[in-house]
Motif scaffolding. Structure first.
Motif, mmCIF file in Angstrom:
data_model
loop_
_atom_site.group_PDB
_atom_site.id
_atom_site.type_symbol
_atom_site.label_atom_id
_atom_site.label_comp_id
_atom_site.label_asym_id
_atom_site.label_seq_id
_atom_site.Cartn_x
_atom_site.Cartn_y
_atom_site.Cartn_z
ATOM 1 N N GLU A 21 -29.474 33.694 27.439
ATOM 2 C CA GLU A 21 -29.914 32.301 27.266
ATOM 3 C C GLU A 21 -30.969 32.222 26.158
ATOM 4 N N LEU A 22 -31.910 33.154 26.185
ATOM 5 C CA LEU A 22 -32.929 33.181 25.138
ATOM 6 C C LEU A 22 -32.268 33.343 23.775
ATOM 7 N N ASP A 23 -31.315 34.279 23.670
ATOM 8 C CA ASP A 23 -30.627 34.510 22.395
ATOM 9 C C ASP A 23 -29.927 33.243 21.916
ATOM 10 N N SER A 24 -29.254 32.545 22.850
ATOM 11 C CA SER A 24 -28.512 31.382 22.370
ATOM 12 C C SER A 24 -29.419 30.215 21.977
ATOM 13 N N ILE A 25 -30.546 30.045 22.669
ATOM 14 C CA ILE A 25 -31.411 28.937 22.206
ATOM 15 C C ILE A 25 -32.069 29.281 20.859
ATOM 16 N N LEU A 26 -32.379 30.573 20.654
ATOM 17 C CA LEU A 26 -32.945 30.976 19.355
ATOM 18 C C LEU A 26 -31.931 30.713 18.251
ATOM 19 N N LEU A 27 -30.690 31.108 18.518
ATOM 20 C CA LEU A 27 -29.617 30.927 17.533
ATOM 21 C C LEU A 27 -29.437 29.449 17.196
ATOM 22 N N GLU A 28 -29.356 28.631 18.247
ATOM 23 C CA GLU A 28 -29.136 27.194 18.016
ATOM 24 C C GLU A 28 -30.323 26.523 17.343
ATOM 25 N N ALA A 29 -31.524 27.077 17.578
ATOM 26 C CA ALA A 29 -32.706 26.488 16.943
ATOM 27 C C ALA A 29 -32.900 27.048 15.528
ATOM 28 N N GLY A 30 -32.007 27.960 15.108
ATOM 29 C CA GLY A 30 -32.130 28.571 13.782
ATOM 30 C C GLY A 30 -33.396 29.392 13.654
ATOM 31 N N ASP A 31 -33.724 30.088 14.751
ATOM 32 C CA ASP A 31 -35.000 30.806 14.840
ATOM 33 C C ASP A 31 -34.702 32.293 14.996
ATOM 34 N N ASN A 32 -35.344 33.143 14.177
ATOM 35 C CA ASN A 32 -35.040 34.574 14.300
ATOM 36 C C ASN A 32 -35.773 35.236 15.474
ATOM 37 N N GLY A 33 -36.691 34.512 16.106
ATOM 38 C CA GLY A 33 -37.360 35.027 17.297
ATOM 39 C C GLY A 33 -38.365 36.134 17.018
ATOM 40 N N VAL A 34 -38.747 36.281 15.740
ATOM 41 C CA VAL A 34 -39.720 37.334 15.414
ATOM 42 C C VAL A 34 -41.120 36.729 15.386
ATOM 43 N N TYR A 35 -41.869 37.004 16.436
ATOM 44 C CA TYR A 35 -43.240 36.498 16.536
ATOM 45 C C TYR A 35 -44.166 37.639 16.952
ATOM 46 N N THR A 36 -45.353 37.665 16.365
ATOM 47 C CA THR A 36 -46.343 38.624 16.858
ATOM 48 C C THR A 36 -47.474 37.818 17.499
ATOM 49 N N THR A 37 -48.145 38.404 18.477
ATOM 50 C CA THR A 37 -49.166 37.646 19.211
ATOM 51 C C THR A 37 -50.281 37.147 18.290
ATOM 52 N N VAL A 38 -50.601 37.921 17.240
ATOM 53 C CA VAL A 38 -51.724 37.515 16.389
ATOM 54 C C VAL A 38 -51.306 36.653 15.203
ATOM 55 N N GLY A 39 -49.999 36.533 14.968
ATOM 56 C CA GLY A 39 -49.528 35.717 13.841
ATOM 57 C C GLY A 39 -49.712 34.235 14.124
ATOM 58 N N SER A 40 -49.469 33.412 13.104
ATOM 59 C CA SER A 40 -49.536 31.960 13.267
ATOM 60 C C SER A 40 -48.241 31.330 12.790
ATOM 61 N N TYR A 41 -47.771 30.357 13.560
ATOM 62 C CA TYR A 41 -46.469 29.771 13.246
ATOM 63 C C TYR A 41 -46.530 28.251 13.430
#
Ligand code: HEM
Length: 180
Positions: A21-41
């Motif tokens: 489910e996580l994979d499919s919502i990332l895909l549909e949102a056009g999101d690569n899902g690469v986040y680090t806790t200290v980054g900013s988005y």
């Protein structure tokens, strides 16, 4: 928006709905899902993920935000240094004030690009606290859930209501009542 909010959100989706489910919502949102806790988005990416999850699950985005707030409280709390003001804090009302007077200020000092909401306190008695949530991000439902998570942490029963002061949701009045 700090990456920790994104990583916590993805953890929750995986835990409640599974990795597929996580994979499919990332895909549909056009999101690569690469986040680090200290980054900013861009916070709109989180809004997009919540919107997709809502379409998939049929759960209203407001309810998803609220559940997210409830579940993320403990993990945010655990990132705090265990200093005296935290130890002195024994109630939800005290903690909400600590968030405005100290925690979100420290977040901004540590990460100048972060933009946590502001709280404007209107009134307080032993059993009732009224304050306005102010944020251009209009995430008052996350705020609602965080307060619920906080109450659970301090073992308190609260009745929380919220009313929009501005129609776009950038200013919302919270009334938090202690019950029982
Ligand atoms: C009752 C407790 C709390 C409430 C009601 C609260 C409220 C919120 C809300 C609603 C947001 C989403 C952004 C927005 O609406 O503008 C947020 C963001 C954030 N909060 Fe809090 N918060 C609480 C506790 C904490 C704690 C314990 C931490 C620990 C460090 C924390 C750190 C953050 C951070 C890092 C962000 C992201 C800010 C950004 O990147 O722009 N909060 N908070």
């Amino acid at each position: 928006m700090k990456g920790i909010i994104f990583t916590e959100f993805m953890d929750l989706v995986e835990q409640k709905f599974g990795l597929d489910e996580l994979d499919s919502i990332l895909l549909e949102a056009g999101d690569n899902g690469v986040y680090t806790t200290v980054g900013s988005y861009d916070h709109r990416k989180l809004v997009r993920l919540i919107t997709q999850l809502s379409k998939h699950t049929g759960i209203a985005p407001e309810d998803l935000q609220r559940v997210f707030g409830q579940s993320v409280f403990k993990n945010l709390y655990n990132t705090l240094p265990n200093n005296s003001s935290l130890q002195d804090c024994k109630t939800t009302f005290q903690f909400i004030k600590l968030v405005e007077d100290y925690i979100h200020i420290e977040v901004k000092k540590l990460y100048p690009e972060a933009n946590p909401p502001a709280f404007e306190f209107i009134s307080e008695s032993k059993t009732e606290m009224v304050f306005d949530y102010l944020s251009v991000r209009c995430m008052s439902h996350v705020c609602f859930g965080l307060i619920e998570g906080c109450a659970e942490f301090y073992n308190q029963s609260l009745a929380i209501t919220m009313d929009k002061v501005k129609s776009d949701g950038s200013q919302v009045r919270f009334k938090v009542e202690l019950i029982g």
